[in-house]
Design a protein around this motif. Structure first.
Motif, short mmCIF file in Angstrom:
data_model
loop_
_atom_site.label_atom_id
_atom_site.label_comp_id
_atom_site.label_asym_id
_atom_site.label_seq_id
_atom_site.Cartn_x
_atom_site.Cartn_y
_atom_site.Cartn_z
N LEU A 4 22.91 57.97 66.22
CA LEU A 4 22.07 57.30 65.35
C LEU A 4 22.11 55.89 65.73
N ASP A 5 20.69 55.69 66.07
CA ASP A 5 20.43 53.97 66.18
C ASP A 5 20.72 53.06 65.27
N VAL A 6 21.81 52.56 65.07
CA VAL A 6 22.24 51.47 64.06
C VAL A 6 22.02 50.12 64.47
N SER A 7 21.44 49.67 65.73
CA SER A 7 21.18 48.45 66.01
C SER A 7 20.57 47.31 65.10
N GLU A 8 19.38 48.02 64.49
CA GLU A 8 18.86 47.09 63.77
C GLU A 8 19.69 46.66 62.40
N ASP A 9 20.45 47.49 61.85
CA ASP A 9 21.35 47.15 60.80
C ASP A 9 22.65 46.56 60.91
N TYR A 10 22.88 46.59 62.21
CA TYR A 10 24.45 46.21 62.60
C TYR A 10 24.72 44.92 62.64
N LEU A 11 23.55 44.13 63.05
CA LEU A 11 23.82 42.58 63.41
C LEU A 11 23.87 41.80 61.71
N PRO A 12 22.76 42.38 60.96
CA PRO A 12 23.13 41.71 59.63
C PRO A 12 24.39 41.98 58.62
N ASP A 13 24.82 43.21 59.02
CA ASP A 13 25.94 43.72 58.26
C ASP A 13 27.20 43.09 58.99
N LEU A 14 27.23 42.68 60.30
CA LEU A 14 28.24 42.01 61.08
C LEU A 14 28.32 40.62 60.40
N ARG A 15 27.00 39.83 60.37
CA ARG A 15 27.10 38.51 59.83
C ARG A 15 27.72 38.59 58.40
N GLN A 16 27.46 39.66 57.62
CA GLN A 16 27.94 39.67 56.12
C GLN A 16 29.65 39.80 56.19
N ARG A 17 30.22 40.47 57.21
CA ARG A 17 31.49 41.00 57.08
C ARG A 17 32.09 39.56 57.82
N ILE A 18 31.62 38.93 58.47
CA ILE A 18 32.09 37.63 59.21
C ILE A 18 32.39 36.75 58.14
N SER A 19 31.38 36.39 57.27
CA SER A 19 31.10 35.45 56.29
C SER A 19 32.22 35.67 54.97
N SER A 20 32.09 37.04 54.79
CA SER A 20 33.00 37.38 53.78
C SER A 20 34.59 37.49 54.28
N LYS A 21 34.96 37.53 55.46
CA LYS A 21 36.28 37.63 55.71
C LYS A 21 37.17 36.37 55.05
N PRO A 22 37.05 35.25 55.00
CA PRO A 22 37.96 34.16 54.64
C PRO A 22 38.32 34.72 53.16
N GLY A 23 37.35 35.18 52.38
CA GLY A 23 37.51 35.49 51.08
C GLY A 23 38.47 36.76 50.82
N ARG A 24 38.34 37.55 51.93
CA ARG A 24 38.92 38.62 51.66
C ARG A 24 40.53 38.34 52.22
#
Length: 101
Positions: free
Chosen positions: A42-62
């Motif tokens: 399943l081609d997830v490339s379109e959705d992956y980068l925005p999700d990765l950005r969100q995961r990185i930005s939320s990491k300090p809070g987690r």
């Protein structure tokens, strides 16, 4: 990248069988039937980068939440997780890349 086992109906052999489900981040990128070996990507490339950005930005809070709830566990797991993170990210990027074909 995470791999989980799941019991599904295969679209290739039409049998209910165990499947390996490969996740790239939060997205299913590949499903492989252990019965017939058919692979669905399943081609997830379109959705992956925005999700990765969100995961990185939320990491300090987690990390702060984990520090508050269980500081001992965080202190013991952080060194190992920090060293293994580049390998885990490389596996995740490979799963996304494979899903494109």
């Amino acid at each position: 990248m995470a791999v989980q086992e799941s019991f599904l109906r295969c679209t290739a052999c039409e049998q209910e069988a165990e499947h390996q489900v490969v996740y790239a981040g939060r997205f299913v990128s590949e499903i492989q039937c252990t019965g017939c070996g058919a692979v669905t990507r399943l081609d997830v490339s379109e959705d992956y980068l925005p999700d990765l950005r969100q995961r990185i930005s939320s990491k300090p809070g987690r990390l702060v939440r984990r520090l508050r709830t269980d500081p001992g566990e965080l202190a013991s797991s952080l060194p190992v997780r920090t060293l293994s993170k580049p390998v885990r990210m490389l596996q995740e990027f490979r799963a996304v890349w494979r899903s494109r074909s």
